[in-house]
Write a protein that holds these residues in place. Structure first.
Motif, PDB file in Angstrom:
ATOM      1  N   ASP A 150       0.869  -1.176   0.000  1.00  0.00           N
ATOM      2  CA  ASP A 150       0.000   0.000   0.000  1.00  0.00           C
ATOM      3  C   ASP A 150       0.906   1.227   0.000  1.00  0.00           C
ATOM      4  O   ASP A 150       1.643   1.466   0.967  1.00  0.00           O
ATOM      5  N   PHE A 151       0.856   1.984  -1.068  1.00  0.00           N
ATOM      6  CA  PHE A 151       1.847   3.052  -1.226  1.00  0.00           C
ATOM      7  C   PHE A 151       1.550   4.293  -0.386  1.00  0.00           C
ATOM      8  O   PHE A 151       2.331   5.235  -0.386  1.00  0.00           O
ATOM      9  N   ASN A 152       0.442   4.265   0.321  1.00  0.00           N
ATOM     10  CA  ASN A 152       0.243   5.321   1.315  1.00  0.00           C
ATOM     11  C   ASN A 152       1.303   5.231   2.404  1.00  0.00           C
ATOM     12  O   ASN A 152       1.577   6.217   3.087  1.00  0.00           O
ATOM     13  N   GLU A 153       1.904   4.035   2.516  1.00  0.00           N
ATOM     14  CA  GLU A 153       2.961   3.855   3.513  1.00  0.00           C
ATOM     15  C   GLU A 153       4.174   4.723   3.175  1.00  0.00           C
ATOM     16  O   GLU A 153       4.915   5.140   4.072  1.00  0.00           O
ATOM     17  N   VAL A 154       4.376   4.982   1.886  1.00  0.00           N
ATOM     18  CA  VAL A 154       5.489   5.853   1.475  1.00  0.00           C
ATOM     19  C   VAL A 154       5.247   7.257   2.029  1.00  0.00           C
ATOM     20  O   VAL A 154       6.107   7.835   2.703  1.00  0.00           O
TER      21      VAL A 154
ATOM     22  N   ILE B  19      13.297  23.045 -12.093  1.00  0.00           N
ATOM     23  CA  ILE B  19      13.571  22.787 -13.509  1.00  0.00           C
ATOM     24  C   ILE B  19      15.055  22.493 -13.690  1.00  0.00           C
ATOM     25  O   ILE B  19      15.918  23.234 -13.219  1.00  0.00           O
ATOM     26  N   GLY B  20      15.335  21.362 -14.351  1.00  0.00           N
ATOM     27  CA  GLY B  20      16.720  20.935 -14.546  1.00  0.00           C
ATOM     28  C   GLY B  20      17.222  20.039 -13.425  1.00  0.00           C
ATOM     29  O   GLY B  20      18.340  19.534 -13.493  1.00  0.00           O
ATOM     30  N   GLN B  21      16.398  19.844 -12.393  1.00  0.00           N
ATOM     31  CA  GLN B  21      16.831  19.016 -11.262  1.00  0.00           C
ATOM     32  C   GLN B  21      15.950  17.768 -11.118  1.00  0.00           C
ATOM     33  O   GLN B  21      14.910  17.662 -11.759  1.00  0.00           O
ATOM     34  N   LYS B  22      16.410  16.898 -10.230  1.00  0.00           N
ATOM     35  CA  LYS B  22      15.701  15.637 -10.029  1.00  0.00           C
ATOM     36  C   LYS B  22      14.496  15.841  -9.104  1.00  0.00           C
ATOM     37  O   LYS B  22      14.621  16.466  -8.049  1.00  0.00           O
ATOM     38  N   VAL B  23      13.374  15.322  -9.537  1.00  0.00           N
ATOM     39  CA  VAL B  23      12.154  15.445  -8.729  1.00  0.00           C
ATOM     40  C   VAL B  23      11.434  14.101  -8.668  1.00  0.00           C
ATOM     41  O   VAL B  23      11.717  13.196  -9.436  1.00  0.00           O
ATOM     42  N   ARG B  24      10.511  14.022  -7.712  1.00  0.00           N
ATOM     43  CA  ARG B  24       9.604  12.871  -7.674  1.00  0.00           C
ATOM     44  C   ARG B  24       8.201  13.381  -7.424  1.00  0.00           C
ATOM     45  O   ARG B  24       7.986  14.342  -6.670  1.00  0.00           O
ATOM     46  N   THR B  25       7.259  12.766  -8.086  1.00  0.00           N
ATOM     47  CA  THR B  25       5.878  13.169  -7.851  1.00  0.00           C
ATOM     48  C   THR B  25       4.954  11.991  -8.128  1.00  0.00           C
ATOM     49  O   THR B  25       5.357  10.996  -8.736  1.00  0.00           O
ATOM     50  N   VAL B  26       3.746  12.121  -7.664  1.00  0.00           N
ATOM     51  CA  VAL B  26       2.735  11.105  -7.942  1.00  0.00           C
ATOM     52  C   VAL B  26       1.642  11.767  -8.768  1.00  0.00           C
ATOM     53  O   VAL B  26       1.167  12.854  -8.420  1.00  0.00           O
ATOM     54  N   ILE B  83      -4.436   1.712  -7.083  1.00  0.00           N
ATOM     55  CA  ILE B  83      -5.674   2.413  -7.416  1.00  0.00           C
ATOM     56  C   ILE B  83      -6.194   3.248  -6.252  1.00  0.00           C
ATOM     57  O   ILE B  83      -6.984   4.159  -6.446  1.00  0.00           O
ATOM     58  N   SER B  84      -5.757   2.918  -5.043  1.00  0.00           N
ATOM     59  CA  SER B  84      -6.227   3.741  -3.922  1.00  0.00           C
ATOM     60  C   SER B  84      -5.020   4.391  -3.250  1.00  0.00           C
ATOM     61  O   SER B  84      -4.275   3.744  -2.523  1.00  0.00           O
ATOM     62  N   ALA B  87      -4.073  11.201  -2.472  1.00  0.00           N
ATOM     63  CA  ALA B  87      -3.352  12.288  -3.136  1.00  0.00           C
ATOM     64  C   ALA B  87      -3.247  13.529  -2.248  1.00  0.00           C
ATOM     65  O   ALA B  87      -2.256  14.254  -2.301  1.00  0.00           O
ATOM     66  N   LEU B  88      -4.271  13.730  -1.430  1.00  0.00           N
ATOM     67  CA  LEU B  88      -4.264  14.905  -0.551  1.00  0.00           C
ATOM     68  C   LEU B  88      -3.111  14.845   0.452  1.00  0.00           C
ATOM     69  O   LEU B  88      -2.402  15.823   0.671  1.00  0.00           O
ATOM     70  N   ASN B  89      -2.953  13.653   1.051  1.00  0.00           N
ATOM     71  CA  ASN B  89      -1.847  13.466   1.993  1.00  0.00           C
ATOM     72  C   ASN B  89      -0.512  13.722   1.323  1.00  0.00           C
ATOM     73  O   ASN B  89       0.356  14.405   1.873  1.00  0.00           O
ATOM     74  N   TYR B  90      -0.372  13.159   0.128  1.00  0.00           N
ATOM     75  CA  TYR B  90       0.882  13.313  -0.604  1.00  0.00           C
ATOM     76  C   TYR B  90       1.136  14.793  -0.907  1.00  0.00           C
ATOM     77  O   TYR B  90       2.260  15.283  -0.793  1.00  0.00           O
ATOM     78  N   ASN B  91       0.067  15.476  -1.258  1.00  0.00           N
ATOM     79  CA  ASN B  91       0.189  16.900  -1.568  1.00  0.00           C
ATOM     80  C   ASN B  91       0.663  17.692  -0.347  1.00  0.00           C
ATOM     81  O   ASN B  91       1.512  18.581  -0.459  1.00  0.00           O
ATOM     82  N   GLU B  92       0.129  17.344   0.815  1.00  0.00           N
ATOM     83  CA  GLU B  92       0.560  18.019   2.044  1.00  0.00           C
ATOM     84  C   GLU B  92       2.021  17.701   2.357  1.00  0.00           C
ATOM     85  O   GLU B  92       2.776  18.570   2.789  1.00  0.00           O
ATOM     86  N   LEU B  93       2.385  16.428   2.113  1.00  0.00           N
ATOM     87  CA  LEU B  93       3.781  16.034   2.327  1.00  0.00           C
ATOM     88  C   LEU B  93       4.710  16.861   1.436  1.00  0.00           C
ATOM     89  O   LEU B  93       5.761  17.320   1.885  1.00  0.00           O
ATOM     90  N   CYS B  94       4.305  17.066   0.178  1.00  0.00           N
ATOM     91  CA  CYS B  94       5.117  17.877  -0.750  1.00  0.00           C
ATOM     92  C   CYS B  94       5.350  19.270  -0.177  1.00  0.00           C
ATOM     93  O   CYS B  94       6.462  19.802  -0.235  1.00  0.00           O
ATOM     94  N   LYS B  95       4.292  19.832   0.379  1.00  0.00           N
ATOM     95  CA  LYS B  95       4.422  21.188   0.931  1.00  0.00           C
ATOM     96  C   LYS B  95       5.359  21.199   2.137  1.00  0.00           C
ATOM     97  O   LYS B  95       6.224  22.075   2.250  1.00  0.00           O
ATOM     98  N   LEU B  96       5.200  20.219   3.011  1.00  0.00           N
ATOM     99  CA  LEU B  96       6.073  20.146   4.192  1.00  0.00           C
ATOM    100  C   LEU B  96       7.527  19.913   3.781  1.00  0.00           C
ATOM    101  O   LEU B  96       8.450  20.519   4.333  1.00  0.00           O
TER     102      LEU B  96
END
Lengths: 278, 106
Positions: A150-154, B19-26, B83-84, B87-96
């Motif tokens: 579950d990739f939420n773990e990441v 831009i020009g650097q390494k990034v990660r995103t979902v 599939i589940s 995204a909201l959590n990930y978005n907040e993590l990006c900001k932090l």
């Protein structure tokens, strides 16, 4: 000297039976240097935190992150460069996006081998291991690697890193703040003491003091007047208050201290006073 | 130990900083063909991901690569995030991870 909580988890994860003498030595020293610090369990960290961690006393001392000595850490990242060329160990690199760290998993039991089979290059894993410095390089002696399903773990892992970091900085900060507020409280209690005890002294020397001195002089001067000294029964407090326009309650205090100093004396009753002629 | 090439956590808005650097995103996959994926970032912006995506992609896809422009990434690593995925959590993590706690990451 070694509390159970410090010693047992260390020896439990000492990397298997092969190196038993070597690690136990290392742990003895590390736990003896760590004795003043609280033992931490499994701490979530990023590779960058490990890279920036300090190590105060050589290779065998503990690794300190954020003021806390760490033994066991938990990471999430991508496996790369998996190397199974040795029978007794599996080496790989973990890349968590903040950096890369060398990892080693001893393969003692068939369980270890099976677990490592499911760990493939390019896969996200949750990894728990013992943080160690070997030949000047930090590495992880891994005791658990599980593929992430579950990739939420990441997301969770990094949030947990932030949480643990901020909780610790807070508690350190809190301690400092606590110290500061404590010292503030001490200071303020001192200052309040000063205001309650010293200020009156100071004020008696400065404001009230001068005022009282003035009042003293005013009262003495009034009582020294021939018109007053002539009166046998002395002068009533009300009269002094009226003549000198001093509030009666204030006057009573001054009169008491003048009487205490032996400069005036009460005559027919406790309300009439005369000046002591020297 | 090597922290010389970290990949920064980004959402759509943060991409332009790197831009020009390494990034990660979902991204949430909207469409894909042979050499690219069009995705929706966790903050609802469109991101073009170039490279060679996996044969089959799930709803959410993590890409790690070089930010080429404010809305495109040349990806080196692709990971299906299933599939589940929140995204909201990930978005907040990006900001932090780009704000107060940046020093823990890059």
């Amino acid at each position: 000297m070694f509390s159970n909580s410090q010693f047992e988890p260390n020896s439990a994860f000492s990397g298997g039976g092969f190196m038993s003498s070597q690690p136990s030595q290392a742990y003895e020293t590390s736990s003896s240097t760590a004795k003043s610090r609280d033992f931490q369990g499994l701490v979530p960290v990023t590779v960058k935190q490990i890279a920036e961690a300090s190590q105060s006393g050589g290779e065998k001392s503990g690794i300190v992150i954020n003021g806390i000595e760490l033994t066991n850490v938990s990471l999430v990242g991508l496996v790369c460069d998996k190397d199974v060329s040795k029978v007794t160990e599996v080496r790989f690199t973990l890349d968590d996006g903040t950096g890369r760290i060398d990892c080693k998993r001893w393969v003692n039991e068939s369980f270890d081998a099976r677990e490592m089979e499911s760990v493939l290059d390019g896969a996200y894993v949750r990894l728990n291991g013992h943080l160690k410095t070997f030949q000047g390089k930090k590495q992880l002696l891994v005791f658990s690697v599980r593929p992430i399903t579950d990739f939420n773990e990441v997301t969770f892992h990094y949030i947990e890193c932030i949480h643990f970091y901020s909780k610790n900085s807070e508690s350190q900060l809190g301690q400092q703040v606590g110290d500061v507020t404590q010292s503030h409280m001490v200071n303020s209690s001192v200052t309040t003491n000063q205001t309650t005890t010293l200020n009156p002294v100071m004020s008696s020397q400065n404001n009230d003091g001068n005022g009282r001195k003035n009042l003293d002089d005013m009262i003495l001067d009034y009582l020294k007047q021939p018109a007053c000294t002539e009166r046998q029964q002395g002068i009533h407090l009300d009269e002094i208050a009226q003549q000198l326009k001093i509030p009666k309650n204030k006057l009573e205090g001054v009169i008491q201290s003048l009487e205490g100093d032996g400069l005036i004396y009460s005559t027919i009753d406790e309300y009439h006073f005369k000046h002591v002629e020297l | 130990m090597d922290t010389s090439s970290p990949s920064a956590f980004v959402n759509g808005a943060l991409l332009r900083r790197y831009i020009g650097q390494k990034v990660r995103t979902v991204v949430q996959v909207i469409g894909s063909d042979m050499g690219s994926v069009v995705g929706k970032s966790t903050d609802d912006l469109q991101i073009f991901v170039k490279g060679s995506p996996p044969a089959s992609t799930t709803t959410y896809l993590e890409v790690i690569g070089i930010a080429e422009s404010e809305n495109s990434i040349r990806a080196e690593t692709w990971t299906n995030f299933g599939i589940s995925f929140d995204a909201l959590n990930y978005n907040e993590l990006c900001k932090l991870a780009n704000g107060e706690f940046k020093h823990l990451f890059i």
